[in-house]
Design a protein around this motif. Structure first.
Motif, mmCIF file in Angstrom:
data_model
loop_
_atom_site.group_PDB
_atom_site.id
_atom_site.type_symbol
_atom_site.label_atom_id
_atom_site.label_comp_id
_atom_site.label_asym_id
_atom_site.label_seq_id
_atom_site.Cartn_x
_atom_site.Cartn_y
_atom_site.Cartn_z
ATOM 1 N N SER A 85 0.838 -1.126 -0.086
ATOM 2 C CA SER A 85 -0.068 0.015 0.020
ATOM 3 C C SER A 85 0.892 1.307 -0.060
ATOM 4 N N ALA A 86 2.029 1.220 0.711
ATOM 5 C CA ALA A 86 2.895 2.427 0.857
ATOM 6 C C ALA A 86 3.354 2.531 -0.544
ATOM 7 N N MET A 87 3.889 1.555 -1.353
ATOM 8 C CA MET A 87 4.330 1.834 -2.773
ATOM 9 C C MET A 87 3.486 2.268 -3.648
ATOM 10 N N ASP A 134 -9.974 0.814 -11.297
ATOM 11 C CA ASP A 134 -11.011 0.037 -11.156
ATOM 12 C C ASP A 134 -11.732 -0.033 -9.694
ATOM 13 N N VAL A 135 -10.448 0.102 -8.765
ATOM 14 C CA VAL A 135 -10.946 -0.276 -7.146
ATOM 15 C C VAL A 135 -11.810 1.096 -6.851
ATOM 16 N N GLU A 136 -11.104 2.357 -7.302
ATOM 17 C CA GLU A 136 -11.831 3.580 -7.017
ATOM 18 C C GLU A 136 -13.150 3.630 -7.760
ATOM 19 N N GLN A 137 -13.378 2.968 -8.961
ATOM 20 C CA GLN A 137 -14.708 3.247 -9.651
ATOM 21 C C GLN A 137 -15.648 2.286 -8.841
ATOM 22 N N ALA A 138 -15.255 1.231 -8.399
ATOM 23 C CA ALA A 138 -16.167 0.383 -7.693
ATOM 24 C C ALA A 138 -16.382 1.008 -6.080
ATOM 25 N N LEU A 139 -15.347 1.368 -5.586
ATOM 26 C CA LEU A 139 -15.444 1.907 -3.940
ATOM 27 C C LEU A 139 -15.079 3.272 -4.295
ATOM 28 N N PRO A 140 -15.944 4.359 -4.447
ATOM 29 C CA PRO A 140 -15.552 5.614 -4.685
ATOM 30 C C PRO A 140 -15.678 6.569 -3.337
ATOM 31 N N ILE A 141 -16.687 6.150 -2.139
ATOM 32 C CA ILE A 141 -16.609 6.849 -1.157
ATOM 33 C C ILE A 141 -16.682 6.079 0.207
ATOM 34 N N ASP A 142 -16.355 6.711 1.159
ATOM 35 C CA ASP A 142 -15.921 6.072 2.405
ATOM 36 C C ASP A 142 -17.488 5.771 3.102
ATOM 37 N N ALA A 143 -18.499 6.216 2.791
ATOM 38 C CA ALA A 143 -20.022 5.903 3.340
ATOM 39 C C ALA A 143 -20.318 4.517 2.995
ATOM 40 N N MET A 144 -19.867 3.828 1.829
ATOM 41 C CA MET A 144 -20.288 2.866 1.341
ATOM 42 C C MET A 144 -20.160 1.675 2.500
ATOM 43 N N SER A 145 -21.162 0.993 2.753
ATOM 44 C CA SER A 145 -21.143 -0.093 3.698
ATOM 45 C C SER A 145 -20.897 -1.526 3.224
ATOM 46 N N VAL A 146 -19.975 -2.398 3.962
ATOM 47 C CA VAL A 146 -19.496 -3.507 3.566
ATOM 48 C C VAL A 146 -20.160 -4.488 4.500
ATOM 49 N N ARG A 147 -20.694 -5.597 3.967
ATOM 50 C CA ARG A 147 -21.161 -6.761 5.019
ATOM 51 C C ARG A 147 -20.498 -7.937 4.380
ATOM 52 N N ALA A 148 -19.927 -8.969 5.482
ATOM 53 C CA ALA A 148 -19.393 -10.307 5.010
ATOM 54 C C ALA A 148 -20.527 -11.111 4.887
ATOM 55 N N LEU A 149 -19.960 -11.971 3.472
ATOM 56 C CA LEU A 149 -21.046 -13.012 3.179
ATOM 57 C C LEU A 149 -20.323 -14.301 3.642
ATOM 58 N N ALA A 150 -19.193 -14.478 4.267
ATOM 59 C CA ALA A 150 -18.488 -15.592 4.364
ATOM 60 C C ALA A 150 -17.862 -15.459 5.938
ATOM 61 N N GLN A 151 -17.693 -16.861 6.381
ATOM 62 C CA GLN A 151 -16.791 -16.731 7.634
ATOM 63 C C GLN A 151 -15.369 -16.511 7.313
ATOM 64 N N PRO A 152 -14.315 -15.831 8.247
ATOM 65 C CA PRO A 152 -13.052 -15.951 7.900
ATOM 66 C C PRO A 152 -12.406 -17.384 8.061
ATOM 67 N N ARG A 184 -6.283 4.010 3.516
ATOM 68 C CA ARG A 184 -7.434 3.865 2.550
ATOM 69 C C ARG A 184 -7.251 2.713 1.350
ATOM 70 N N SER A 185 -6.229 3.277 0.555
ATOM 71 C CA SER A 185 -5.591 2.173 -0.500
ATOM 72 C C SER A 185 -5.559 0.797 -0.106
ATOM 73 N N SER A 186 -5.098 0.453 1.107
ATOM 74 C CA SER A 186 -5.039 -0.924 1.558
ATOM 75 C C SER A 186 -6.341 -1.412 1.801
ATOM 76 N N VAL A 187 -7.108 -0.819 2.522
ATOM 77 C CA VAL A 187 -8.614 -1.225 2.788
ATOM 78 C C VAL A 187 -9.339 -1.430 1.470
ATOM 79 N N THR A 188 -9.371 -0.315 0.562
ATOM 80 C CA THR A 188 -10.133 -0.584 -0.590
ATOM 81 C C THR A 188 -9.737 -1.660 -1.705
ATOM 82 N N ARG A 189 -8.346 -1.760 -1.419
ATOM 83 C CA ARG A 189 -7.795 -2.673 -2.164
ATOM 84 C C ARG A 189 -8.353 -4.102 -1.977
ATOM 85 N N ARG A 190 -8.399 -4.457 -0.635
ATOM 86 C CA ARG A 190 -8.620 -5.795 0.005
ATOM 87 C C ARG A 190 -10.199 -5.972 -0.066
ATOM 88 N N VAL A 191 -10.883 -4.932 0.100
ATOM 89 C CA VAL A 191 -12.378 -5.082 0.165
ATOM 90 C C VAL A 191 -12.688 -5.446 -1.342
#
Length: 213
Positions: A85-87, A134-152, A184-191
């Protein structure tokens, strides 16, 4: 030696030995690693911090972590994540500076092990840059809600497991980023990766196809 990178959003140090990036350092990095591992319910944060303290007395990283019952691979995974993410952030910022010294002493630095080749760091971070649009287009704003569909699962990358644990109840991207203490780049990338794998749903996000590679 040590490569110090600085840009408008942060600073990192990379410790290199024989073509391998053996560790990375930045302010508060060890606390972030300990906090994230505890939030993901993988281990106690106090044990992680004790293992890092042990490194002042024990140069053997494996031994320092095993003495406190912590799997060193978890710290390495987060060290690698921090570097990717830093690079990407540095490349996108475009105003970075660097300083190289042949002194690789980590004494007094807030470092964690990472252990990857320079080639792997280069190509993986460039892949992140390439897919940034592609990541920014899919997840452009921080208010978007994320919900898990599977167990870790232990078979998943560590940050994926952390996100799935934290999003068992819906979390918006901004709150998720603050909870995890990563960029933010690390979170949005992994989401985005989890969205592509159909392991999470994000309100308002488009359908994302699986990566054929």
């Amino acid at each position: 030696g040590t490569l110090q990178l600085s840009w408008e959003a942060g600073e990192r140090k990379i410790f290199v030995l024989s073509g391998q990036v053996i560790a990375t350092a930045s302010r508060g990095l060890r606390e972030r690693v300990a906090r994230l591992l505890e939030l993901a319910r993988l281990t106690k944060g106090s044990r992680v911090l004790s293992a890092f303290d042990e490194l002042q007395r024990t140069p053997d990283v494996e031994q320092a972590f095993s003495m406190h019952g912590v799997d060193v691979r978890m710290a390495r995974d987060l060290g690698r994540e921090e570097l990717f993410s830093a690079m990407m952030d540095l490349t996108m910022a475009g105003r970075g500076t660097f300083h190289w010294t042949e002194d690789a002493d980590r004494t007094g630095e807030d470092w964690v092990p990472s252990e990857m080749s320079i080639r792997e760091l280069l190509f993986e971070s460039l892949r992140w840059v390439d897919e940034y649009g592609d990541v920014e287009q899919a997840l452009p704003i921080d208010a978007m809600s994320v919900r898990a569909l599977a167990q870790p699962s232990p078979s998943q990358p560590l940050l994926h497991r952390a996100i799935l644990t934290l999003c068992a109840s819906p979390q918006n991207l901004g709150r998720l980023r603050l909870s995890m203490g990563v960029s933010r780049s690390s979170v949005t990338r992994r989401v985005y990766d989890l969205l592509r794998a159909k392991l999470v749903e994000v309100d308002g996000a488009p359908q994302v196809e699986a990566d054929p590679v």
